[in-house]
Design an enzyme around this catalytic site. Structure first.
Site, short mmCIF file in Angstrom:
data_model
loop_
_atom_site.label_atom_id
_atom_site.label_comp_id
_atom_site.label_asym_id
_atom_site.label_seq_id
_atom_site.Cartn_x
_atom_site.Cartn_y
_atom_site.Cartn_z
N ASN A 246 0.83 -1.21 0.00
CA ASN A 246 0.00 0.00 0.00
C ASN A 246 0.86 1.26 0.00
OD1 ASN A 246 -2.60 -1.04 -0.14
ND2 ASN A 246 -2.74 -1.34 2.08
N HIS A 251 -3.20 2.40 -2.43
CA HIS A 251 -4.26 1.51 -1.97
C HIS A 251 -5.02 0.85 -3.12
CE1 HIS A 251 -4.03 2.28 2.37
NE2 HIS A 251 -3.66 3.51 2.04
N ASP A 255 -5.74 -3.02 -3.25
CA ASP A 255 -7.06 -3.63 -3.47
C ASP A 255 -7.01 -4.63 -4.61
OD1 ASP A 255 -8.10 -2.13 -1.44
OD2 ASP A 255 -9.12 -0.67 -2.73
N GLU A 281 -6.02 -7.71 5.20
CA GLU A 281 -5.35 -8.58 4.24
C GLU A 281 -5.40 -10.04 4.67
OE1 GLU A 281 -1.98 -7.02 6.95
OE2 GLU A 281 -3.97 -6.41 6.26
#
Length: 356
Positions: A246, A251, A255, A281
Site C-alpha cells: 500500500n 491503496h 485492493d 489482508e
C-alpha cells in the site's frame, strides 16, 4: 437504360416493407411452393417472389433463376409496383421501350417474357411482385393471369401470417420476460431482506463471504463433523508485507492484490470448501473432509499459486492451518490456525505451518 421511377409513396411503402422484417431472411417452404405453382400454371421455366428495397430487389423465393440480379435499376418488378392495381405483362421485352436495352434482356438467353402481380398489403402498399419469366416471347391466358394474381394474394397472406406469428411470439416472449423479471425481482427482494437481516454477509471488495458469514459456516461445519466424525480443517491466510504494498504502490494496487488473491482462493475452495475475507489482508479457508496433511498440502498449493498470479507485483502469503479436535468450539479451531499463521510469519513468511 434508365432506372425505373419510384412510387410517390416510396417512404411509406418502405416502412411497410420493413415492418415485415422479411428482407434477408432464410428460405421458407410456403413461399417456395407458391413460386413453383405459379411457374407450373403459367407454363414458364422461371418464377420468383421479389421484394423491392430502397436500392435493390431481394428474392424471397425463386425457381429456375440461376443468378438472381439484385439491382433495382434493372428490375422488372420495380416497374410492376408502379401500377399496383394490375398485373404487369410484357409479352416481348425486346419490343418494349422500357426494357429493350436492359442487360437482363440483351444477355444471351435473356428475358423475353415477364408477368408480375404486385404484392399488396391491406393498406395498398406494393412490397414487390410474384413474377413469372421466360426466355421466349409469350402471353398469359386470362385464367393464368387470374391465377397469378390469386397466388400473389397468397404470398401477401403468408407475409401477414409471418408477421402476426412473429409479433405473437414477441408478445409471448415479452410476457415471459416480464414474468421472469417479476420472479427475479421477488427473489431479489427476498435476498435483500435476508442480507439485511444478516447485516450483509459479503465482503464488498472481493465478493467473498465476510467474517460473519464464515463464522456461521464454521459453526455449521463443526456441528456436522461432530456428528459424522469426518475431518475438518481451517486455514488462515495473510498477505506478507501488505502495508509495504500500500505504501509503495497505493491503496488501489493493494485492493487489486486482494481481489486477485480472493479469486484464486475462491477457485481453490470451489466445490469442496469455502474461502472468506476475515478482515484487512487476512483470509480464511474452510476445508471440510481434509486431514491435517491433506489441508497442509492444499495450502502449500495455494501459497505457490500466489506467486503465479498475473498482478505484476511480487506477492507472497503466510498460511496457518489446523484441524478440528473432539470438543473444539469454533473459536478454539480458529485460534490454533491463527497461532500457526504467526509461527509461519515468525519463521520467515511465505510458508505454511500446520498446528500440531
Amino acid at each position: 437504360m434508365s432506372a425505373p421511377p419510384k412510387p410517390d409513396n416510396e417512404e411509406a411503402r418502405l416502412d411497410a416493407l420493413y415492418s415485415f422484417d422479411i428482407l434477408d431472411s432464410a428460405p421458407e417452404q410456403g413461399f417456395d411452393d407458391l413460386v413453383r405453382i405459379a411457374a407450373g400454371i403459367c407454363g414458364v421455366p422461371m418464377a420468383a417472389v421479389t421484394l423491392i428495397d430502397r436500392d435493390r430487389q431481394w428474392f424471397k423465393a425463386q425457381v429456375g433463376i440461376e443468378h438472381p440480379d439484385p439491382s433495382r435499376e434493372s428490375s422488372f418488378c420495380a416497374h410492376a409496383i408502379l401500377a399496383p392495381e394490375r398485373t404487369m405483362v410484357v409479352p416481348d421485352a425486346t419490343r418494349d421501350t422500357r426494357f429493350a436495352d436492359n442487360p437482363l434482356v440483351t444477355a444471351e438467353n435473356g428475358i423475353r417474357f415477364y408477368a408480375g402481380a404486385p404484392l399488396l398489403t391491406r393498406e395498398g402498399f406494393a412490397l414487390g411482385a410474384l413474377c413469372v419469366v421466360d426466355d421466349q416471347p409469350r402471353d398469359l391466358a386470362p385464367f393464368q393471369c387470374e391465377a397469378l394474381e390469386a397466388l400473389s394474394r397468397q404470398v401477401t397472406h403468408l407475409l401477414e401470417l409471418r408477421r402476426v406469428s412473429r409479433d405473437l411470439s414477441h408478445q409471448l416472449r415479452e410476457r415471459a420476460w416480464y414474468e421472469q423479471q417479476m420472479r427475479l425481482y421477488q427473489a431479489q427482494l427476498e435476498q435483500q431482506n435476508a442480507e439485511l437481516s444478516e447485516q450483509t454477509r459479503t465482503d464488498p471488495l472481493t465478493g467473498l463471504p465476510n467474517r460473519r458469514a464464515f463464522a456461521a459456516a464454521l459453526e455449521g461445519a463443526i456441528t456436522r463433523t461432530t456428528g459424522t466424525g469426518d475431518p475438518l480443517a481451517v486455514a488462515v491466510v495473510d498477505v506478507d508485507h501488505f502495508k509495504t504494498i500500500n505504501d509503495l504502490h497505493g491503496h488501489d494496487e493493494g485492493d487489486r492484490v486482494l481481489v486477485a488473491l480472493a479469486d484464486m482462493l475462491k477457485s481453490q475452495a470451489a466445490g469442496r470448501g469455502m474461502a472468506a475475507r476475515h478482515g484487512g489482508e487476512e483470509f480464511v479457508v474452510l476445508l471440510p473432509g481434509a486431514t491435517l496433511e491433506e489441508a497442509r498440502l492444499q495450502c502449500e498449493f495455494m501459497r505457490q499459486s500466489v506467486g503465479l498470479l498475473p498482478i505484476g507485483l511480487p506477492v507472497s502469503v503466510s498460511i496457518g492451518v489446523a484441524t478440528h479436535r473432539r470438543g473444539d468450539a469454533a473459536e478454539d479451531l480458529f485460534r490454533r490456525a491463527d497461532q500457526a499463521l504467526y509461527e509461519a510469519k515468525r519463521g520467515g513468511r511465505d510458508r505454511v505451518v500446520a498446528a500440531d
